[in-house]
Design an enzyme around this catalytic site. Structure first.
Site, PDB file in Angstrom:
ATOM      1  N   GLY A 183     -33.856  36.817  30.873  1.00 46.05           N
ATOM      2  CA  GLY A 183     -33.834  35.574  29.688  1.00 46.05           C
ATOM      3  C   GLY A 183     -34.135  36.386  28.084  1.00 46.05           C
ATOM      4  O   GLY A 183     -34.380  35.300  27.457  1.00 46.05           O
ATOM      5  N   ALA A 219     -30.951  36.159  33.559  1.00 44.37           N
ATOM      6  CA  ALA A 219     -32.500  36.716  33.803  1.00 44.37           C
ATOM      7  C   ALA A 219     -32.343  38.349  33.533  1.00 44.37           C
ATOM      8  O   ALA A 219     -31.607  38.733  33.437  1.00 44.37           O
ATOM      9  CB  ALA A 219     -32.736  36.796  35.266  1.00 44.37           C
ATOM     10  N   CYS A 236     -24.630  46.789  29.136  1.00 45.97           N
ATOM     11  CA  CYS A 236     -25.481  47.773  28.772  1.00 45.97           C
ATOM     12  C   CYS A 236     -24.755  49.223  29.228  1.00 45.97           C
ATOM     13  O   CYS A 236     -25.776  49.929  29.849  1.00 45.97           O
ATOM     14  CB  CYS A 236     -26.943  47.638  28.902  1.00 45.97           C
ATOM     15  SG  CYS A 236     -27.437  47.459  30.913  1.00 45.97           S
TER      16      CYS A 236
HETATM   17  C1  LIG Z   1     -27.586  42.486  32.704  1.00 48.11           C
HETATM   18  S1  LIG Z   1     -28.749  41.454  33.530  1.00 48.11           S
HETATM   19  C2  LIG Z   1     -28.636  40.100  31.975  1.00 48.11           C
HETATM   20  C3  LIG Z   1     -29.793  40.472  31.222  1.00 48.11           C
HETATM   21  C4  LIG Z   1     -30.313  39.205  30.378  1.00 48.11           C
HETATM   22  N1  LIG Z   1     -28.895  38.447  29.867  1.00 48.11           N
HETATM   23  C5  LIG Z   1     -31.157  39.334  29.238  1.00 48.11           C
HETATM   24  O1  LIG Z   1     -30.757  39.465  28.309  1.00 48.11           O
HETATM   25  O2  LIG Z   1     -32.274  39.314  29.687  1.00 48.11           O
HETATM   26  C6  LIG Z   1     -27.482  40.769  34.651  1.00 48.11           C
HETATM   27  C7  LIG Z   1     -28.008  39.523  35.355  1.00 48.11           C
HETATM   28  O3  LIG Z   1     -26.627  38.970  36.061  1.00 48.11           O
HETATM   29  C8  LIG Z   1     -27.226  38.716  37.370  1.00 48.11           C
HETATM   30  N2  LIG Z   1     -25.992  38.289  38.118  1.00 48.11           N
HETATM   31  C9  LIG Z   1     -25.363  39.288  38.923  1.00 48.11           C
HETATM   32  N3  LIG Z   1     -24.229  38.779  39.403  1.00 48.11           N
HETATM   33  C10 LIG Z   1     -24.276  37.576  38.918  1.00 48.11           C
HETATM   34  C11 LIG Z   1     -23.469  36.290  39.306  1.00 48.11           C
HETATM   35  N4  LIG Z   1     -22.289  36.629  40.378  1.00 48.11           N
HETATM   36  N5  LIG Z   1     -23.716  35.180  38.896  1.00 48.11           N
HETATM   37  C12 LIG Z   1     -24.581  34.986  37.983  1.00 48.11           C
HETATM   38  N6  LIG Z   1     -25.521  36.037  37.740  1.00 48.11           N
HETATM   39  C13 LIG Z   1     -25.407  37.213  38.069  1.00 48.11           C
HETATM   40  C14 LIG Z   1     -28.486  39.640  37.877  1.00 48.11           C
HETATM   41  O4  LIG Z   1     -29.202  39.025  38.590  1.00 48.11           O
HETATM   42  C15 LIG Z   1     -29.004  40.197  36.521  1.00 48.11           C
HETATM   43  O5  LIG Z   1     -30.056  39.144  36.179  1.00 48.11           O
END
Ligand SMILES: C[S@@+](CC[C@H](N)C(=O)[O-])C[C@H]1O[C@@H](n2cnc3c(N)ncnc32)[C@H](O)[C@@H]1O
Length: 437
Positions: free
Chosen positions: A260, A258, A377
């Site tokens: 996405g 997310a 990031c």
């Molecule tokens: C850096 S953001 C990802 C951004 C996304 N890849 C994009 O390009 O739009 C990190 C995401 O990892 C999720 N997250 C955090 N801990 C997690 C876990 N243990 N398992 C899966 N998702 C996790 C967070 O809710 C967040 O949405």
């Protein structure tokens, strides 16, 4: 009936994000709950004030403190934030100074602080006789470029030659960068389409799909946005997906998906692949669904924890995994400027521990010969190459084989891009190849 005043709304939002005491709310969430009530024409000013004050908070506070005979009390927080907003407008916007000076005393009345109108007027009038360059002269870089001391020290340690440029870039408004859908447009076609809509753009140097807009604008004004021809995504953030390689019809896991942005990019790059998007926060998974719908692309969406694959994995190996891990966001402070006031030095050790656990938990899900792309990031070595080196040290079946997209790489293991004024965000990525038995 007129909507709420955007200046007053900005102060109320900043009170949540930068409270006098206790933990501040996330700017992203506070904006989401406030913008709905604003009229379209007021949204730009409101956003500019919220982002601008968070970006330059320490500098603005420093100057204000020097003007006061007596410190403002905590309960005068709305007045303090109103003055900081006014200073931001005077020094960092094109708005007419007299209009700015006249606007803020009235906002103080609306905020039930009529006692402060004289003070606000006097401070802002004084501020019209100087500017940000003069105020910054001679100040310590952490104050001039509004960084917490712990982060400035860490950047000096990690990137002694680039630290000051990084600090400057992080306090400056970022460009708006697009990714065009390669399935339906090429670069010349994308540029021509924007030009026809009166939108000037230039291509990025690192990602062939990136276009930098001359001026930021609401996404609804982009031609074909609703149909997925363009997505908003920083150029550096476009690079990790380009490290992925899968055979035709291969299986890909986007492990922290997310909202996405990268899930959509994977779907554009590998239209025939089987794509699984995992996200711990089920509410945020809805954003992934909306994005995929807009791009007319498909993925299986799973709510689950990347460190606990036994709870959601069907046992079918993946050809590639993208792990865009949760991190300090220190590479994108200009887009998420509240992070610098909310994070503590001690968070970084915890995040690095979580990131290492995530890579370790996902590693067995890759088939031998496949690869995991680790990305953040963050602009801190502790969350990036140090995580990757620790992982490689424990996994003899892993080797690092990242393709550098250009000459600018600050890391020895993987690729570290640092935030650039007018250019890309800070980002890290490393491709970890799983050796065949
Ligand atoms: C850096 S953001 C990802 C951004 C996304 N890849 C994009 O390009 O739009 C990190 C995401 O990892 C999720 N997250 C955090 N801990 C997690 C876990 N243990 N398992 C899966 N998702 C996790 C967070 O809710 C967040 O949405």
């Amino acid at each position: 009936m007129a909507g709420p005043d955007p200046r007053r709304q900005a102060v109320e939002t900043l009170l949540e994000v930068l409270p006098a005491r206790g933990e501040g709310a996330s700017l992203r969430l506070a904006l989401a709950s406030a913008t709905g009530s604003l009229e379209d024409r007021d949204r730009g000013l409101f956003m500019d004030l919220c982002f601008g004050v968070c970006r330059n908070f320490r500098l603005l506070e420093h100057w204000l403190e020097a003007q006061l005979d007596r410190p403002l009390r905590n309960k005068a927080r709305p007045v303090r934030l109103a003055i900081l907003c006014g200073l931001h407008e005077l020094w960092f916007s094109e708005r007419a100074p007299h209009a700015v000076v006249n606007a803020w005393p009235d906002i103080c009345r609306k905020l039930q602080c009529p006692w402060a109108t004289g003070l606000v007027n006097a401070v802002l009038r004084k501020a019209t006789s100087t500017d940000a360059t003069a105020v910054r002269a001679g100040l310590a870089p952490a104050v001039a470029w509004s960084l917490p001391d712990w982060l400035w020290k860490q950047w000096q340690q990690d990137w002694p030659e680039q630290a000051e440029d990084m600090a400057r870039a992080s306090a400056t408004a970022p460009p708006m960068t697009l990714r065009f859908d390669r399935r339906r447009l090429d670069r010349a076609g994308a540029l021509a389409m924007l030009e026809e809509a009166g939108i000037h753009a230039t291509p990025g140097r690192l990602s062939p799909w990136s276009l930098y807009l001359e001026k930021s604008l609401p996404v609804q004004q982009l031609p074909g946005f609703a149909d997925g021809l363009f997505s908003v995504q920083d150029e550096a953030a476009q690079l990790p997906v380009e490290q992925i390689e899968v055979p035709a019809g291969g299986r890909i896991l986007d492990a922290c998906a997310a909202p996405g942005g990268k899930t959509g990019q994977i779907a554009e790059r590998f239209p025939g692949a089987e794509l699984v998007a995992l996200e711990r926060d089920a509410g945020r998974l809805e954003r992934v669904r909306e994005n995929m719908e807009r791009l007319d692309a498909e993925a299986t969406l799973l709510a689950g924890d990347a460190t606990r694959p036994e709870q959601w994995w069907d046992g079918e190996p993946f050809d590639a995994i993208l792990l865009d891990a949760p991190c300090s966001a220190t590479g994108i402070l200009r887009r998420q400027p509240d992070s610098k006031w909310h994070r503590r030095a001690s968070d970084i050790r915890e995040l690095a521990g979580l990131q290492l656990r995530m890579v370790g938990a996902l590693w067995p899900l890759i088939r031998p010969g496949g690869a995991l792309v680790y990305a953040t990031c963050s602009a801190l070595a502790q969350e990036n190459e140090q995580v990757v080196r620790a992982f490689l040290g424990d996994h003899p079946d892993a080797s690092e084989d990242t393709h550098a997209p250009g000459p600018a790489n600050a890391a020895r293991t993987g690729v570290q891009l640092l935030p650039q004024t007018g250019g890309q965000d800070g980002f890290y990525f490393a491709r970890l190849h799983r050796k065949r038995n």
